[in-house]
Write a protein that holds these residues in place. Sequence first.
Motif, mmCIF file in Angstrom:
data_model
loop_
_atom_site.group_PDB
_atom_site.id
_atom_site.type_symbol
_atom_site.label_atom_id
_atom_site.label_comp_id
_atom_site.label_asym_id
_atom_site.label_seq_id
_atom_site.Cartn_x
_atom_site.Cartn_y
_atom_site.Cartn_z
ATOM 1 N N GLN A 99 46.213 39.026 27.763
ATOM 2 C CA GLN A 99 45.711 37.702 27.405
ATOM 3 C C GLN A 99 44.464 37.408 28.227
ATOM 4 N N VAL A 100 43.695 36.457 27.720
ATOM 5 C CA VAL A 100 42.480 36.039 28.412
ATOM 6 C C VAL A 100 42.235 34.571 28.064
ATOM 7 N N ASN A 101 41.609 33.827 28.986
ATOM 8 C CA ASN A 101 41.435 32.400 28.708
ATOM 9 C C ASN A 101 40.214 32.093 27.837
ATOM 10 N N THR A 102 39.187 32.950 27.848
ATOM 11 C CA THR A 102 38.023 32.727 26.982
ATOM 12 C C THR A 102 37.616 34.034 26.308
ATOM 13 N N LEU A 103 37.059 33.925 25.122
ATOM 14 C CA LEU A 103 36.600 35.116 24.400
ATOM 15 C C LEU A 103 35.502 35.853 25.160
ATOM 16 N N ALA A 104 34.705 35.114 25.900
ATOM 17 C CA ALA A 104 33.617 35.739 26.649
ATOM 18 C C ALA A 104 34.143 36.780 27.637
ATOM 19 N N ARG A 105 35.379 36.641 28.051
ATOM 20 C CA ARG A 105 35.970 37.576 29.018
ATOM 21 C C ARG A 105 36.865 38.627 28.369
ATOM 22 N N ALA A 106 36.979 38.598 27.054
ATOM 23 C CA ALA A 106 37.927 39.473 26.359
ATOM 24 C C ALA A 106 37.610 40.949 26.552
ATOM 25 N N ARG A 107 36.368 41.343 26.392
ATOM 26 C CA ARG A 107 36.022 42.758 26.526
ATOM 27 C C ARG A 107 36.400 43.282 27.908
ATOM 28 N N GLN A 108 36.003 42.552 28.948
ATOM 29 C CA GLN A 108 36.305 43.001 30.306
ATOM 30 C C GLN A 108 37.808 43.023 30.561
ATOM 31 N N GLU A 130 45.629 53.588 32.379
ATOM 32 C CA GLU A 130 45.045 54.937 32.404
ATOM 33 C C GLU A 130 44.178 55.072 33.653
ATOM 34 N N GLU A 131 44.818 55.141 34.791
ATOM 35 C CA GLU A 131 44.096 55.216 36.061
ATOM 36 C C GLU A 131 43.232 56.468 36.126
ATOM 37 N N GLY A 132 42.107 56.341 36.799
ATOM 38 C CA GLY A 132 41.222 57.478 36.992
ATOM 39 C C GLY A 132 40.256 57.718 35.847
ATOM 40 N N ILE A 133 40.369 56.939 34.782
ATOM 41 C CA ILE A 133 39.461 57.061 33.640
ATOM 42 C C ILE A 133 38.628 55.789 33.568
ATOM 43 N N SER A 134 37.314 55.944 33.474
ATOM 44 C CA SER A 134 36.447 54.775 33.336
ATOM 45 C C SER A 134 36.394 54.358 31.869
ATOM 46 N N HIS A 135 36.631 53.099 31.632
ATOM 47 C CA HIS A 135 36.604 52.557 30.273
ATOM 48 C C HIS A 135 35.407 51.633 30.059
ATOM 49 N N ASP A 136 34.520 51.567 31.043
ATOM 50 C CA ASP A 136 33.387 50.642 30.987
ATOM 51 C C ASP A 136 32.441 50.906 29.817
ATOM 52 N N ASN A 137 32.308 52.159 29.401
ATOM 53 C CA ASN A 137 31.347 52.493 28.350
ATOM 54 C C ASN A 137 31.957 52.542 26.953
ATOM 55 N N MET A 138 33.204 52.159 26.833
ATOM 56 C CA MET A 138 33.853 52.158 25.523
ATOM 57 C C MET A 138 33.275 51.051 24.647
ATOM 58 N N ILE A 139 33.301 51.291 23.361
ATOM 59 C CA ILE A 139 32.925 50.246 22.412
ATOM 60 C C ILE A 139 34.194 49.470 22.090
ATOM 61 N N ILE A 140 34.193 48.199 22.434
ATOM 62 C CA ILE A 140 35.364 47.355 22.210
ATOM 63 C C ILE A 140 34.928 46.192 21.328
ATOM 64 N N TYR A 200 42.655 46.156 31.513
ATOM 65 C CA TYR A 200 43.985 46.567 31.058
ATOM 66 C C TYR A 200 44.050 48.089 30.913
ATOM 67 N N LEU A 201 43.050 48.664 30.256
ATOM 68 C CA LEU A 201 43.034 50.119 30.070
ATOM 69 C C LEU A 201 42.931 50.851 31.404
ATOM 70 N N ASP A 202 42.145 50.303 32.335
ATOM 71 C CA ASP A 202 42.042 50.912 33.665
ATOM 72 C C ASP A 202 43.392 50.905 34.377
#
Length: 123
Positions: free
Chosen positions: A26-35, A45-55, A40-42
């Motif tokens: 869950q998230v309180n604002t849509l602006a924070r949803a991607r992060q 799935e520890e040790g894998i960077s998800h920063d460059n994923m298309i969400i 959550y994925l981090d």
Amino acid sequence: MKTIEITAKPWDGGWELWDGDEVWTQVNTLARARQQVVDYLDTIEEGISHDNMIINVTPEVAGWRDASEARNAAKEAEQSRHRATELARHAARRLRGQGISLADTASMLGVSRGRVSQLVKQG
């Protein structure tokens, strides 16, 4: 690059972020949803960077398509404005380079004489 489609469903505290039939977080604002999805994925799935994923986050509310169309139209308008400025700059330089007066160049472009001066000087 991996793409994830997330559905954001409103609830009292903000938004539930769903992947298909599964609530992820869950998230309180849509602006924070991607992060929030990245965090959550981090976590799972520890040790894998998800920063460059298309969400892609799609809110499940009436009016979302209207908002999306408005955003896209604004983006297209900005691109058109940029193109118009480039064309005006080229025309102003060409006309002034031929010795056409500032006033006549402004009249042809439908702008002020001051704007013609700006267009000619801009890099």
